[in-house]
Design an enzyme around this catalytic site. Structure first.
Site, PDB file in Angstrom:
ATOM      1  N   ASP A 177       0.811  -1.291   0.087  1.00 55.56           N
ATOM      2  CA  ASP A 177       0.082   0.136  -0.012  1.00 55.56           C
ATOM      3  C   ASP A 177       0.961   1.349   0.060  1.00 55.56           C
ATOM      4  O   ASP A 177       1.947   1.319   0.792  1.00 55.56           O
ATOM      5  CB  ASP A 177      -1.001   0.036   1.389  1.00 55.56           C
ATOM      6  CG  ASP A 177      -1.895   0.943   1.153  1.00 55.56           C
ATOM      7  OD1 ASP A 177      -2.576   1.223   0.093  1.00 55.56           O
ATOM      8  OD2 ASP A 177      -2.001   1.640   2.191  1.00 55.56           O
ATOM      9  N   GLU A 234       0.900  -0.818  -5.064  1.00 54.64           N
ATOM     10  CA  GLU A 234      -0.246   0.096  -5.240  1.00 54.64           C
ATOM     11  C   GLU A 234       0.255   1.658  -5.578  1.00 54.64           C
ATOM     12  O   GLU A 234       0.651   2.315  -4.650  1.00 54.64           O
ATOM     13  CB  GLU A 234      -0.836   0.097  -3.874  1.00 54.64           C
ATOM     14  CG  GLU A 234      -2.298   0.931  -3.745  1.00 54.64           C
ATOM     15  CD  GLU A 234      -1.884   2.509  -3.678  1.00 54.64           C
ATOM     16  OE1 GLU A 234      -2.253   3.239  -4.311  1.00 54.64           O
ATOM     17  OE2 GLU A 234      -1.757   2.770  -2.351  1.00 54.64           O
ATOM     18  N   ASP A 282     -11.133   1.147  -1.998  1.00 56.02           N
ATOM     19  CA  ASP A 282     -11.465   2.778  -1.818  1.00 56.02           C
ATOM     20  C   ASP A 282     -12.304   3.371  -2.727  1.00 56.02           C
ATOM     21  O   ASP A 282     -12.750   4.656  -2.814  1.00 56.02           O
ATOM     22  CB  ASP A 282     -10.070   3.468  -1.866  1.00 56.02           C
ATOM     23  CG  ASP A 282      -9.238   3.099  -0.588  1.00 56.02           C
ATOM     24  OD1 ASP A 282      -9.930   3.055   0.437  1.00 56.02           O
ATOM     25  OD2 ASP A 282      -7.896   3.368  -0.621  1.00 56.02           O
TER      26      ASP A 282
END
Length: 525
Positions: free
Chosen positions: A308, A355, A408
């Site tokens: 992430d 990501e 998200d």
């Protein structure tokens, strides 16, 4: 296509093609108010297998703190005790069916206010039963687990016991001698809280034991697991409390800087996340030992890690503590190539997905490509009208992972219902079809992802089920009300997975060789 019995790991070979689904464990159907790693997770893996899918991606699995967010974990090493299966506790003779009644809860949402006390009560009962009548082999396995995991478990268990003692207060609000970790104060706390500490260790033992059973089943079905590792850690975590030297803290152990992102198109003031930032000089001097231990701990449970906020390995936005917005921050270099070289030496490879979304600069792409880490493409970002948009499928390299959307994003159906008319037209042109009904768009994007050049195509289960805004998992920037969506058993119909299997076959993403059914032989830890 040249698949082995198990799918390739990143970096993906140029001829590799596979697909999978994104679903957090908490979102699985369950009679206990929240998904867990027990029988329904086994059934989910079977359903992936039957649908021709090779990958399952979940969100971070650590113990959640503020807002029940999996991205604000109380530890980088521990697991979330809410994911423990009551059914498998019964199998281990730690509970009986008469010990509890399933809570009254919605089948389509997690009510954490109900689930948390229910699960904690079960674990207390299991702990009591273990102390009274626990089997000898289970006791031996527990002792072995505590010894093997002591490098993080001792601090975590004490941290959790102290939080309970201090009414879950932020650890900086504890007595100063505990904040400073004075040896005499810690030793006294370990004596005073011995039973609570052991119970925390026991819950971790149970979760790791059950997680290993689930992982074995996934491997038997040739389903790879993708874990998710937040870049930053929670300010109120055993990570920071036990390792203050690894973070930029002041003399009172408070963060000197906090993480965030600068102002952009979406937020004029930027985003202020509040996480402490790393002391990379101190970490570098240890050979990044803590970071590598963190990666290794997650890789004990999954096959690949989604990194992430990958851009922070190149540079992160540091905001002075106490600043009212993120506007006053600045870019500070991260560990860069030195970090990934050290990880590669230790782990023998880099089983990662980057990501790399958001405000990305050339140095981030260069770092990603230097180590051949596959990047992320999201179709919901693709239709601004530019033919060079990197999220359009014709611009993908093969070593990439494409998503219709992520946790998200809105569900694709919900996204399309709010999409401006010009972007709807761009999508129609790209699909070479008339404007779509919102009920059709989720599968349009799934077909685009599956037919793309990307080695791995992924979709949230919500898109496969063609669900709308009510099924969104997270709205970034909203502090509460996220992370609660659950699938019901009725939603997981065979028809959707038959269609998914047909698409997976026609887009050449099925494994080459039919996968044999393998009988599992369960073994204790």
């Amino acid at each position: 296509m040249s698949n082995d019995s198990l799918p390739a790991l990143p970096p993906f070979p140029s001829d590799y093609r596979a697909s999978g689904l994104l679903l957090h464990v908490t979102s699985l159907p369950s009679p206990y108010g929240i998904g867990d790693v027990g029988p329904t997770a086994i059934e989910w893996i079977d359903q992936l297998y039957d649908g021709g899918q090779s990958w399952w991606q979940a969100l971070p699995l650590g113990p959640t703190g503020y807002g029940n967010s999996p991205y604000q974990s109380l530890s980088s090493f521990a697991g979330n005790g809410l994911l423990i299966s009551p059914d498998w506790l019964i199998e281990d003779s730690l509970l009986s069916a008469g010990d509890f009644a399933a809570p009254l809860s919605s089948p389509s949402a997690v009510d954490y206010n109900t689930v948390i006390p229910f699960k904690h009560g079960l674990l207390e009962k299991a702990w009591d039963n273990f102390n009274k009548t626990g089997r000898a082999e289970l006791r031996a396995a527990f002792e072995q687990f505590c010894h093997k995991q002591a490098h993080w478990l001792d601090d975590y268990a004490l941290f959790r016991a102290l939080k309970i003692q201090h009414n879950n207060a932020y650890y900086l609000e504890w007595p100063a001698e505990l904040v400073r970790r004075e040896p005499a104060a810690l030793a006294q706390a370990r004596r005073d809280l011995a039973n609570q500490i052991d119970q925390v260790c026991f819950a971790q033992f149970l979760l790791f034991r059950q997680g290993e059973r689930l992982q074995k089943h996934a491997r038997a079905k040739d389903v790879r697991l993708i874990g998710d590792l937040p870049f930053f850690v929670s300010p109120d975590s055993s990570d920071v409390w036990a390792n203050p030297e690894l973070f930029l803290l002041d003399e009172q152990r408070r963060p000197r800087f906090v993480a965030g992102v600068p102002p952009d198109y979406f937020s004029a003031q930027g985003q202020l996340w509040g996480n402490p930032v790393y002391n990379w000089d101190a970490l570098r001097q240890t050979g990044y030992r803590w970071c590598i231990d963190r990666l290794r701990a997650l890789l004990a449970h999954v096959d690949v890690i989604r990194l992430d906020h990958f851009r922070a390995f190149a540079a992160a936005w540091h905001v002075p503590a106490g600043a009212p917005t993120a506007q006053s921050g600045q870019w500070v270099p991260g560990p860069g190539a030195d970090f990934f070289s050290a990880v590669e030496r230790e782990l023998g490879g880099l089983p990662f997905i980057a990501e790399d979304l958001g405000l990305i600069t050339a140095d981030v792409y260069a770092l990603r490509d230097q180590f051949q880490v596959p990047g992320t493409r999201v179709l919901q970002f693709a239709f601004d009208g530019s033919s060079t948009n990197p999220y359009l499928p014709h611009n993908y390299p093969s070593n990439a992972v494409v998503y219709t959307g992520t946790h998200d994003n809105p569900t694709t159906r919900g996204w399309y219902e709010e999409l401006p008319p010009n972007q709807r037209q761009n999508l129609s042109r790209y699909l070479n079809s008339p404007q779509r009904d919102s009920r059709e768009v989720a599968w349009d994007l799934i077909r685009l992802a599956w037919s793309s050049p990307a080695a791995l195509a992924m979709a949230p289960l919500q898109d496969v089920l063609n669900l709308g805004a009510e099924a969104r998992m997270n709205i970034p920037g909203r502090a509460e009300g996220n992370w609660s969506w659950r699938s019901t058993e009725e939603l997981l119909s065979a028809a959707d997975f038959h269609a998914l299997q047909d698409l997976t076959r026609s887009s050449d993403r099925l494994p080459m060789v039919p996968k044999p059914a393998i009988e599992m032989v369960e073994t204790p830890l």
